[in-house]
Design a protein around this motif. Structure first.
Motif, PDB file in Angstrom:
ATOM      1  N   PHE A 599      -4.350  -2.681   6.337  1.00 47.27           N
ATOM      2  CA  PHE A 599      -3.278  -1.808   5.848  1.00 47.27           C
ATOM      3  C   PHE A 599      -3.622  -1.062   4.563  1.00 47.27           C
ATOM      4  CE2 PHE A 599      -1.093  -5.531   7.864  1.00 47.27           C
ATOM      5  CZ  PHE A 599      -0.699  -4.884   9.016  1.00 47.27           C
ATOM      6  N   GLY A 600      -4.744  -1.430   3.912  1.00 50.78           N
ATOM      7  CA  GLY A 600      -5.086  -0.775   2.656  1.00 50.78           C
ATOM      8  C   GLY A 600      -5.661   0.610   2.828  1.00 50.78           C
ATOM      9  N   ARG A 601      -6.159   0.920   4.046  1.00 55.94           N
ATOM     10  CA  ARG A 601      -6.743   2.238   4.336  1.00 55.94           C
ATOM     11  C   ARG A 601      -7.826   2.616   3.316  1.00 55.94           C
ATOM     12  NH1 ARG A 601      -1.214   2.732   5.157  1.00 55.94           N
ATOM     13  NH2 ARG A 601      -0.599   3.105   7.315  1.00 55.94           N
ATOM     14  N   GLY A 602      -8.732   1.664   3.092  1.00 59.29           N
ATOM     15  CA  GLY A 602      -9.838   1.951   2.183  1.00 59.29           C
ATOM     16  C   GLY A 602      -9.517   1.722   0.728  1.00 59.29           C
ATOM     17  N   GLY A 603      -8.355   1.206   0.410  1.00 61.06           N
ATOM     18  CA  GLY A 603      -7.979   0.950  -0.973  1.00 61.06           C
ATOM     19  C   GLY A 603      -7.128  -0.301  -1.062  1.00 61.06           C
TER      20      GLY A 603
END
Length: 684
Positions: A599-603
């Motif tokens: 769920f962080g989408r790369g972050g």
């Protein structure tokens, strides 16, 4: 060969577009009518002394995209408009198809083909059908309406629409029907619209405004701007319901003026057929439908207290209007008349239905009505809106990928039972119809028994039960079994008889769907066993149980996000891990890493919130979505059911097989920014 037209004219004007003639009217008075002959149809023309005037300069063939010159000089004042309408009333009646043929914008063959197509759907206006099929363009249609049928063309961007006319039609309705009210003259409401031959829209306007409606032409592309400019002058149009409330409040003011002078003991003098009251109730129902309201609550108070009207939308009650106390009996009586209930019976509860199409043919809307006697000899009324609608696709139910895949597998089994459980108003019927739509193919015969039938779809044979005539779910089920079904949907398992017949049907080669009012998937098993169902037959028939709740969604228009703090991450981990037995709990750091990757989408993980905007009425919440708990019946769970295991034992084993509880599914939706944690906590 053409034809010759002769007559007397009191004047003429010719230009490159054609020839304008002004013959006197038939009564021989001083008034004249206007006749326009397009340049492309004139061979030659003679005036008075017999001299032959040259034809107007040749005009090139009309382009399909060319704008009509008359539409470039539209009317912008009330006096001009009334004069143009008076002139139109003296023109010969002409059909739109004939007008297009005369202007050579359509061939006779094209018109015949279009009329044949229209015969299959009489609700489609001919003009719209011609536009949709590409035979004419909207400007060409308007050209025929103006030049051959005499409809005045109005510049809605400059015309000063009157306030009283705008208040007759709520902004949401004006936008939906694509009209703009302009004037009220001699009891007639004059409205601008792009296609003034759209009979359905005119009928709905006449019903809503309770007066005759006269249409005029709004040039293509100008209507939306004109609507917003006009309605901005009488209220904020950023949200359509605000303007509709203004219109409803005007009706309430009328009721208060009409009831002035009556005391609270004289409220019987108000008739349920009072015109203002009838209009208010109709307007209230239409506005509730436009807002997406599920229930209308009418609460009558004793003494001089006003009647309270509240709406339930997205599961939350909110005040709508207050009515004069002298109308409390009349408003209840009016609603009883609409659903054919006994208006003299006030001591017992009654229930019925309103088919709103009787009062507004354009709205396929039904309402379920319940009256409840209260203190002081008064009654409350609750109306539930049952809009006939199409089912949602399964992809739009909000199921997690794992739940979606598992549910899709069991609903394609040839026989067995699938249950959808939850409290009243949790979307169980919507889910079942979405599931039925997934498997609704010509190869399957599907019967449904419902109370009431809220959602319809082609291919289903739907039956509405009626306990008052002893037509119950159990009897409907028995009838279905004699009607060669493949799939059966039962609206609700209410008693042992219905449960046993459903189990029997699922064991004899039928796929059965039904609902039950229980809190969780595991509790559903114990509830049915407590009803007296045979545990072995039930265990063999059951394929899966889907428990669900509805939570309000964050408004996407004002949603903001920021990184989650450490405390917020720990709170979400606690919520997610709490239902799991200690030995089954995953490592917190590993779970957090899994969430961050998913769920962080790369972050980092994000905290989402909506601060409120006009579209969500400053609440930060808009619409609802489902959270789910799906228990698939494995061989181990089937054995537990057969041995009478408790609900907590079933839950522990289902968790070990990968079940996500309602709270856990809600936490995952919080991480996706779909709903706030407070909603998940409140509803699971």
């Amino acid at each position: 060969m053409g034809r010759t037209v002769e007559g007397r004219t009191l004047g003429h004007l010719h230009n490159p577009d054609g020839l304008f003639l002004y013959p006197p009217d038939d009564k021989g008075g001083s008034t004249v009518t206007r006749l326009f002959v397009p340049a492309e149809q004139i061979d030659r023309w003679d005036l008075q002394s017999g001299t032959t005037a040259p034809p107007p300069p040749a005009k090139p063939p009309r382009s399909r995209r060319e704008r009509d010159p008359l539409l470039d000089r539209p009317i912008d004042s009330a006096d001009q408009l009334m004069a143009a309408l008076a002139a139109q009333s003296r023109m010969p009646i002409l059909r739109i198809g004939e007008a297009l043929v005369e202007l050579k914008l359509l061939t006779q063959e094209e018109l015949s083909d279009a009329l044949a197509e229209q015969a299959g759907d009489h609700t489609m206006p001919l003009g719209q059908l011609l536009i949709d099929s590409g035979r004419v363009t909207p400007p060409q249609l308007q050209s025929a309406l103006v030049r051959k049928m005499g409809y005045p063309a109005v510049d809605v961007t400059r015309f000063a629409a009157e306030v009283l006319a705008l208040q007759k039609v709520p902004y949401a309705m004006a936008r939906r029907l694509r009209v703009l009210p302009l004037l009220i003259r001699n009891g007639r409401l004059i409205v601008a619209m792009e296609d003034p031959t759209a009979r359905d829209a005119l009928d709905e306007l006449e019903f809503s405004a309770q007066c005759k409606v006269v249409p005029v032409v709004a040039p293509v592309g100008t209507l939306a701007f004109g609507q917003r400019e006009a309605y901005t002058r009488i209220g904020d149009v950023s949200a359509a319901p605000d303007v509709e409330t203004v219109a409803a409040e005007r009706l309430v003011e009328t009721l208060e003026r009409e009831s002035h002078g009556y005391d609270e003991l004289d409220d019987h003098v108000i008739e349920q057929s009072d015109n203002s009251l009838v209009r208010l109730i109709n307007s209230m129902i239409l506005e509730a439908h436009a807002r997406g309201v599920s229930d209308i609550h009418i609460e009558c108070q004793p003494g001089l207290e006003k009647v309270q009207v509240r709406f339930r939308r997205d599961g939350v009650m909110s005040p709508y209007l207050e009515l004069p106390p002298t109308y409390r009996h009349a408003v209840v009586a009016r609603i009883k008349v609409m659903c054919d209930l006994d208006i003299s019976e006030k001591r017992k509860p009654q229930d019925g239905k309103i088919n709103f199409a009787r009062f507004s043919p354009q709205h396929r809307l039904e309402l379920r009505v319940a009256t409840i006697p209260t203190t002081h000899g008064l009654e409350d009324v609750v109306l539930r809106l049952l809009a006939s609608s199409k089912p949602l696709e399964m992809d739009h139910l909000g199921l997690s990928p794992a739940n979606h895949q598992a549910l899709d597998q069991i609903i394609h089994r040839p026989y067995g039972m699938v249950l959808c459980v939850g409290p009243t108003g949790s979307g169980k019927t919507t889910t079942l119809h979405s599931v039925l739509a997934r498997i609704n193919t010509p190869e399957r015969k599907i019967w449904t028994a419902e109370d009431p039938v809220e959602i319809t779809q082609r291919g289903l044979r739907q039956v509405q039960v009626n306990p008052r005539i002893d037509w119950t779910f159990a009897k409907a089920l028995r009838a279905f079994l004699r009607a060669d079904p493949d799939v059966i949907m039962v609206g609700e398992v209410r008693d042992q008889e219905t449960a046993e017949i459903a189990i029997e049907a699922s064991l004899t080669g039928h796929l059965v769907f039904s609902t039950l009012h229980t809190n969780s998937a595991a509790e559903t098993v114990t509830r049915l066993l407590d009803m007296g169902c045979d545990p072995f037959g039930f265990a063999d028939s059951l394929l899966g149980i889907l428990a669900q709740r509805l939570v309000r969604s964050l408004c996407p228009h004002c949603r903001t996000q920021r990184p989650l703090t450490e405390d917020e991450q720990e709170a979400l981990l606690d919520e997610y891990l709490r239902p799991l037995p200690t030995r089954q709990r995953p490592n917190r750091h590993e779970l957090l890493a899994q969430w961050t990757e998913q769920f962080g989408r790369g972050g980092p993980l994000q905290h989402y919130e909506s601060t409120g905007c006009p579209r969500c009425a400053q609440t930060g919440l808009m619409g609802r979505m489902g959270v789910h708990e799906l228990m698939i019946v494995s061989p181990q769970i089937r054995h537990l059911v057969q041995t009478g295991a408790r609900a907590d034992e079933l839950l522990r084993h289902a968790l070990s097989e990968g079940l996500h509880t309602l709270r856990q599914d809600g936490v995952l939706k919080v991480l996706q920014g779909l709903t706030p944690l407070s909603e998940v906590r409140a509803n699971t």
